[in-house]
Design a protein around this motif. Structure first.
Motif, PDB file in Angstrom:
ATOM      1  N   GLY A   1       5.307  18.710   0.734  1.00 15.43           N
ATOM      2  CA  GLY A   1       5.308  17.816   1.887  1.00 15.43           C
ATOM      3  C   GLY A   1       3.997  17.078   2.056  1.00 15.43           C
ATOM      4  N   GLU A   2       3.214  16.964   0.994  1.00 15.69           N
ATOM      5  CA  GLU A   2       1.992  16.167   1.023  1.00 15.69           C
ATOM      6  C   GLU A   2       2.262  14.768   0.473  1.00 15.69           C
ATOM      7  N   THR A   3       1.545  13.788   0.996  1.00 18.87           N
ATOM      8  CA  THR A   3       1.562  12.442   0.425  1.00 18.87           C
ATOM      9  C   THR A   3       0.829  12.484  -0.906  1.00 18.87           C
ATOM     10  N   ILE A   4       1.403  11.855  -1.924  1.00 22.14           N
ATOM     11  CA  ILE A   4       0.786  11.873  -3.249  1.00 22.14           C
ATOM     12  C   ILE A   4       0.937  10.506  -3.907  1.00 22.14           C
ATOM     13  N   ASP A   5       0.003  10.192  -4.785  1.00 21.92           N
ATOM     14  CA  ASP A   5       0.029   8.993  -5.627  1.00 21.92           C
ATOM     15  C   ASP A   5      -0.121   7.708  -4.816  1.00 21.92           C
ATOM     16  N   TYR A   6      -1.378   7.383  -4.535  1.00 19.99           N
ATOM     17  CA  TYR A   6      -1.722   6.193  -3.759  1.00 19.99           C
ATOM     18  C   TYR A   6      -1.915   5.013  -4.702  1.00 19.99           C
ATOM     19  N   GLY A   7      -0.809   4.369  -5.058  1.00 22.44           N
ATOM     20  CA  GLY A   7      -0.883   3.199  -5.911  1.00 22.44           C
ATOM     21  C   GLY A   7      -0.871   1.931  -5.065  1.00 22.44           C
ATOM     22  N   PRO A   8       0.286   1.262  -4.969  1.00 26.36           N
ATOM     23  CA  PRO A   8       0.363   0.017  -4.186  1.00 26.36           C
ATOM     24  C   PRO A   8       0.584   0.290  -2.699  1.00 26.36           C
ATOM     25  N   CYS A   9      -0.048   1.320  -2.187  1.00 25.99           N
ATOM     26  CA  CYS A   9       0.113   1.697  -0.781  1.00 25.99           C
ATOM     27  C   CYS A   9      -0.644   0.734   0.125  1.00 25.99           C
ATOM     28  N   ALA A  10      -0.300   0.742   1.409  1.00 26.03           N
ATOM     29  CA  ALA A  10      -0.977  -0.142   2.360  1.00 26.03           C
ATOM     30  C   ALA A  10      -0.625   0.270   3.776  1.00 26.03           C
ATOM     31  N   PHE A  11      -1.495  -0.083   4.708  1.00 29.48           N
ATOM     32  CA  PHE A  11      -1.192  -0.006   6.131  1.00 29.48           C
ATOM     33  C   PHE A  11      -0.838  -1.416   6.610  1.00 29.48           C
ATOM     34  N   MET A  12       0.183  -1.502   7.455  1.00 28.10           N
ATOM     35  CA  MET A  12       0.546  -2.792   8.021  1.00 28.10           C
ATOM     36  C   MET A  12      -0.552  -3.321   8.920  1.00 28.10           C
ATOM     37  N   ASP A  13      -0.730  -4.633   8.901  1.00 32.74           N
ATOM     38  CA  ASP A  13      -1.517  -5.309   9.933  1.00 32.74           C
ATOM     39  C   ASP A  13      -0.511  -5.747  11.007  1.00 32.74           C
ATOM     40  N   SER A  14       0.001  -6.958  10.913  1.00 34.19           N
ATOM     41  CA  SER A  14       1.043  -7.395  11.853  1.00 34.19           C
ATOM     42  C   SER A  14       2.316  -6.594  11.616  1.00 34.19           C
ATOM     43  N   TYR A  15       2.922  -6.155  12.698  1.00 33.95           N
ATOM     44  CA  TYR A  15       4.113  -5.321  12.563  1.00 33.95           C
ATOM     45  C   TYR A  15       5.334  -6.143  12.206  1.00 33.95           C
ATOM     46  N   HIS A  16       6.024  -5.694  11.172  1.00 33.36           N
ATOM     47  CA  HIS A  16       7.380  -6.154  10.906  1.00 33.36           C
ATOM     48  C   HIS A  16       8.069  -5.067  10.092  1.00 33.36           C
ATOM     49  N   PRO A  17       9.278  -4.676  10.471  1.00 39.03           N
ATOM     50  CA  PRO A  17       9.920  -3.542   9.793  1.00 39.03           C
ATOM     51  C   PRO A  17      10.188  -3.764   8.314  1.00 39.03           C
ATOM     52  N   SER A  18      10.352  -4.992   7.881  1.00 42.36           N
ATOM     53  CA  SER A  18      10.669  -5.251   6.465  1.00 42.36           C
ATOM     54  C   SER A  18       9.425  -5.433   5.604  1.00 42.36           C
TER      55      SER A  18
END
Length: 490
Positions: free
Chosen positions: A255-272
């Motif tokens: 249950g750990e997050t693994i493999d940070y490749g093309p990951c990102a945090f959203m700036d402006s919110y949009h679900p898609s």
């Protein structure tokens, strides 16, 4: 390295689970970042790790006697397409340590050279993706989200070649384990029922020992992983994190997050929202992450089915466990979104109120992180200080929602000041924003300047605190700073 006590229980499993592999030596290893607090947590001596001998180990050039590095075998569904053999193509498990809390933790080198599973790759890693994983994994840890972590980053003194010539690097990654859904798929596709049972027993002993004496322990293992992943995905969604490549080989049993490749945090919110340059159809878009988690867990259930039981009864039991994901996810997400809104009791209209805010944020380009953070200012900010409405293209859209929110808050028993403090301890001010991550990677790779990297890591270590002088790290990107695509780095 007199304090280093490394075991390798995975190497005691059948050798068809892995391949013993020596790392490829590098020319001129140099330590660029040692995670001192993590080293202490693991019971390791930071001075030892920073010594010439320690850096040689972190680079894969020289190990203390008794260490048997290995590349783990696994399969996986990549963007829905099954690949029966993947495995560690540029990583080696060097062993495990038992930390100060008595928990067993893997130490893996990433970028340490080719293995049997490299599929014609060079087995190396470029500096940029190593820095990205260091930054984002440690930011996730500071946010309280289960994650693998980075013990150290080392430059190699050698170049790697992707689209262009880049400086090479190696990272030492720490995990509760590197067991993945794909590890079980690797054995299942080969009809290796004995191997599945051995691996499942190992996973239970490692992560869910309370199941060891249960008659239906393999069904219990599936249930435990479903519960852990439901909680994890809810936490991702509550901070606007997008993994970007939720393949089954990137979903852990722990249950750990693994493999940070093309990951990102959203700036402006949009679900898609999608950032990954290879996710052309939006399979792993922000809004799709819970659905994809269920899909991946269904693949785990398929792999475990031969040891869960026989016939329709076993299938129905597995399906029933998978059916619990949605309720578990919603329970975790709903509790989290209430806290983000300062709602510490539960009332029937709460989720409609939250959904309405998110819809208005999407319509108005509102920043996900700062909108929630600045809701606390609506409660106790002095006149003239920036508030949540400032993040909306049409501030009156927020005002209409806020009137109903304040009516709802009036039915809460907690004092306003206490509620604002709880909200600030729930909603971060600082996240690993894409443009800041790219900024520090550029400085390091193009100029050899690691000072911006050090500064960003320090800021993200305290994401919930106000940090005078560091306000720029909290700000969304200007139009010319926006990062529209992220890359896996392989």
């Amino acid at each position: 390295m007199h304090t280093l006590r490394i075991e390798n229980t995975y190497a005691d499993l059948p050798e068809r689970f892995y391949a013993f592999t020596a790392p490829s030596p590098v020319a001129a290893p140099m330590l660029i970042k040692l995670n001192v607090s993590l080293a202490h947590e693991l019971g390791l001596d930071p001075d030892d790790l920073a010594s010439e001998e320690g850096v040689a180990m972190l680079a894969g050039n020289r190990f203390p006697q008794g260490i048997r590095p290995l590349a783990q075998a696994y399969a996986g569904h990549q963007f829905g397409n099954f690949v029966p053999q993947l495995g560690d193509g540029r990583a080696l498990l060097i062993g495990e340590v038992v930390d100060r809390e008595g928990h067993r933790r893997d130490i893996q080198l990433k970028g340490s050279g080719p293995t049997r599973f490299s599929r014609n790759g060079d087995g190396r890693a470029a500096l940029g993706p190593i820095l990205r994983e260091y930054i984002v994994s440690e930011a996730m840890h500071a946010l309280g989200i289960p994650t693998t972590r980075t013990l150290a980053a080392v430059t190699t003194g050698e170049a790697v070649y992707r689209e262009t010539r880049l400086p090479g690097a190696i990272m030492a990654r720490v995990a509760a384990s590197h067991l993945r859904v794909g590890t079980f798929q690797y054995l299942a596709v080969r009809g290796d029922v004995e191997g599945l049972r051995t691996l499942a027993d190992y996973a239970i002993d490692r992560h869910y020992p309370h199941l060891a004496d249960k008659e239906a322990r393999y069904l219990g293992l599936l249930d435990a992983v479903v519960a852990a992943q439901a909680e994890l995905i809810a936490r991702w969604m509550l901070v606007g994190f997008i993994h970007g490549v939720m393949n089954t080989d990137n979903m852990t049993i722990s249950g750990e997050t693994i493999d940070y490749g093309p990951c990102a945090f959203m700036d402006s919110y949009h679900p898609s929202t999608v950032f990954s340059s290879i996710d052309h159809a939006g399979r792993y878009a922000y809004v799709n992450q819970p659905r994809i988690a269920v899909w991946n867990l269904a693949r785990l259930a398929e792999a475990l089915l031969p040891i869960i039981g026989e016939g329709d009864a076993a299938l129905e039991e597995a399906q029933a466990v998978l059916g619990t994901f949605q309720q578990r996810y919603e329970t975790a997400f709903h509790a989290g979104i209430r806290r983000k809104l300062g709602l510490l009791t539960e009332q029937g209209e709460d989720m409609a109120l939250a959904a309405d805010l998110l819809e208005r944020m999407a319509q108005n380009g509102a920043d996900f992180t700062l909108t929630f953070r600045d809701l606390a200012n609506e409660l106790d900010a002095p006149e003239g200080k920036a508030r949540a409405r400032d993040h909306f293209i049409d501030p009156t859209s927020f005002d209409d929602w806020a009137a109903r929110w304040r009516d709802r808050l009036a039915r809460e028993p907690e004092h306003q000041t206490e509620r604002a403090a709880i909200m600030r301890a729930t909603n971060p001010r600082y996240i690993a924003r894409n443009h800041r991550v790219e900024e520090v990677i550029k400085a390091a790779t193009e100029s050899g300047d690691f000072a911006p990297f050090e500064q960003l890591v320090a800021v993200l270590a305290n994401p919930f605190d106000e940090q005078p002088g560091n306000e720029r790290y909290a700000q969304p990107p200007r139009d010319e700073e926006r990062v529209l695509a992220t890359f896996c780095g392989t």
